[in-house]
Design a protein around this motif. Structure first.
Motif, PDB file in Angstrom:
ATOM      1  N   LEU A  62     -38.335  45.021  11.042  1.00 25.89           N
ATOM      2  CA  LEU A  62     -39.195  43.682  10.409  1.00 25.89           C
ATOM      3  C   LEU A  62     -38.904  42.897  11.403  1.00 25.89           C
ATOM      4  CD1 LEU A  62     -38.804  43.931   6.640  1.00 25.89           C
ATOM      5  CD2 LEU A  62     -40.864  44.501   8.253  1.00 25.89           C
ATOM      6  N   THR A  63     -39.776  41.565  11.625  1.00 23.72           N
ATOM      7  CA  THR A  63     -39.628  40.761  12.378  1.00 23.72           C
ATOM      8  C   THR A  63     -38.556  39.205  10.968  1.00 23.72           C
ATOM      9  OG1 THR A  63     -41.375  39.024  11.638  1.00 23.72           O
ATOM     10  CG2 THR A  63     -41.526  40.297  14.044  1.00 23.72           C
ATOM     11  N   PRO A  64     -38.078  38.959  12.234  1.00 24.34           N
ATOM     12  CA  PRO A  64     -36.767  37.702  10.815  1.00 24.34           C
ATOM     13  C   PRO A  64     -37.878  37.543   9.664  1.00 24.34           C
ATOM     14  CG  PRO A  64     -36.158  37.423  13.567  1.00 24.34           C
ATOM     15  CD  PRO A  64     -37.488  38.426  13.212  1.00 24.34           C
ATOM     16  N   LEU A  65     -39.041  36.590  10.432  1.00 30.59           N
ATOM     17  CA  LEU A  65     -39.838  36.190   9.437  1.00 30.59           C
ATOM     18  C   LEU A  65     -40.344  37.259   8.176  1.00 30.59           C
ATOM     19  CD1 LEU A  65     -41.751  33.701   8.376  1.00 30.59           C
ATOM     20  CD2 LEU A  65     -43.561  34.487   9.894  1.00 30.59           C
ATOM     21  N   VAL A  97     -40.039  39.186   2.901  1.00 25.27           N
ATOM     22  CA  VAL A  97     -39.979  40.198   1.802  1.00 25.27           C
ATOM     23  C   VAL A  97     -38.023  40.197   0.915  1.00 25.27           C
ATOM     24  CG1 VAL A  97     -38.577  43.159   1.883  1.00 25.27           C
ATOM     25  CG2 VAL A  97     -40.094  42.192   3.382  1.00 25.27           C
ATOM     26  N   HIS A  98     -37.605  39.511   1.479  1.00 25.15           N
ATOM     27  CA  HIS A  98     -36.314  39.408   0.478  1.00 25.15           C
ATOM     28  C   HIS A  98     -36.431  38.120  -0.533  1.00 25.15           C
ATOM     29  CE1 HIS A  98     -32.930  41.499   2.572  1.00 25.15           C
ATOM     30  NE2 HIS A  98     -33.146  41.091   3.193  1.00 25.15           N
ATOM     31  N   HIS A  99     -37.889  37.280  -0.181  1.00 28.61           N
ATOM     32  CA  HIS A  99     -38.898  36.146  -0.971  1.00 28.61           C
ATOM     33  C   HIS A  99     -38.948  36.860  -2.539  1.00 28.61           C
ATOM     34  CE1 HIS A  99     -39.517  32.904  -2.536  1.00 28.61           C
ATOM     35  NE2 HIS A  99     -41.160  33.643  -2.144  1.00 28.61           N
TER      36      HIS A  99
END
Length: 231
Positions: A196-199, A204-206
């Motif tokens: 995954l890209t950082p964004l 996903v975490h959010h």
């Protein structure tokens, strides 16, 4: 002119525009979710745009990244056909895994099956009559082709339509005990083959955090701390 004439032959109503590429749905790869699929397309101008959008998806960055990850080389990157199908008025739809020995695994939802296939919603318990009809059709397809199949189906007014059939790229165990649900990450690994890209990772975490907190709230439990949510 030929495309619009064929559209008229289908009744010029709502249609589905779907990809059909040489290596798609093969015994090795399924390309699930890589090419564009457009549903409920209506009207000549919308159809022309939908067909071009589906064709052009063969050269997208997403498909190129997937192709590199599976080490597949095309003779031509724009080699793709487009299938135009009459939209079925779906009461229920979903997927069924059918093995040549008659075993089946069915999942479905009310209405169109795209939210289920994309992972946007969970399967529901189907009416017994629908489940039985899907099992019969899937077993017959697997028997005729002599191989395990991954099938997309729709139930419309008591009739079962098979929208797509592909070989099982990750078949279930040879023997499935009663009521066993077989879980696999194969589709996710195909749709997201690269890191995954950082964004994307932050998004996903959010959403995972929100899901955890809402689940705890509905269950009447204390809110989890940040470390548990992030884990």
């Amino acid at each position: 002119e030929e495309l619009l004439a064929a559209y008229g032959g289908l009744g010029a109503g709502q249609v589905a525009v779907r990809s059909s590429a040489p290596e798609e749905d093969s015994e090795r790869l399924s390309y699930a979710g890589q090419f564009e699929t457009l549903l409920n397309v209506s009207g000549e101008e919308a159809l022309l745009h939908a067909v071009e959008e589906c064709r052009s998806s063969a050269g997208s960055h997403r498909v190129a990244s997937y192709r590199r990850s599976v080490q597949w080389q095309w003779a031509s990157e724009d080699t793709i056909a487009v299938v135009v199908q009459r939209m079925v008025e779906a009461q229920y739809a979903g997927v069924v895994f059918a093995q040549a020995d008659g075993q089946t695994l069915i999942e479905g939802i009310a209405g169109l099956g795209q939210p289920l296939v994309s992972g946007a919603c969970a399967p529901v318990e189907l009416p017994a009559a629908v489940r039985s009809a899907v099992e019969n059709v899937a077993r017959e397809a697997a028997r005729r082709l002599g191989a395990g199949l991954d099938l997309e189906w729709v139930a419309e007014n008591g009739r079962i339509w098979l929208l797509q059939a592909r070989p099982l790229t990750a078949p279930p165990p040879a023997a499935l005990p009663p009521r066993l649900r077989f879980w696999t990450g194969a589709n996710l690994q195909e749709a997201v083959p690269d890191p995954l890209t950082p964004l994307s990772e932050e998004l996903v975490h959010h959403f995972v955090e929100r899901v955890f907190r809402i689940s705890f709230q509905v269950g009447g439990l204390p809110q989890p701390d940040e470390a548990v949510v992030r884990l």
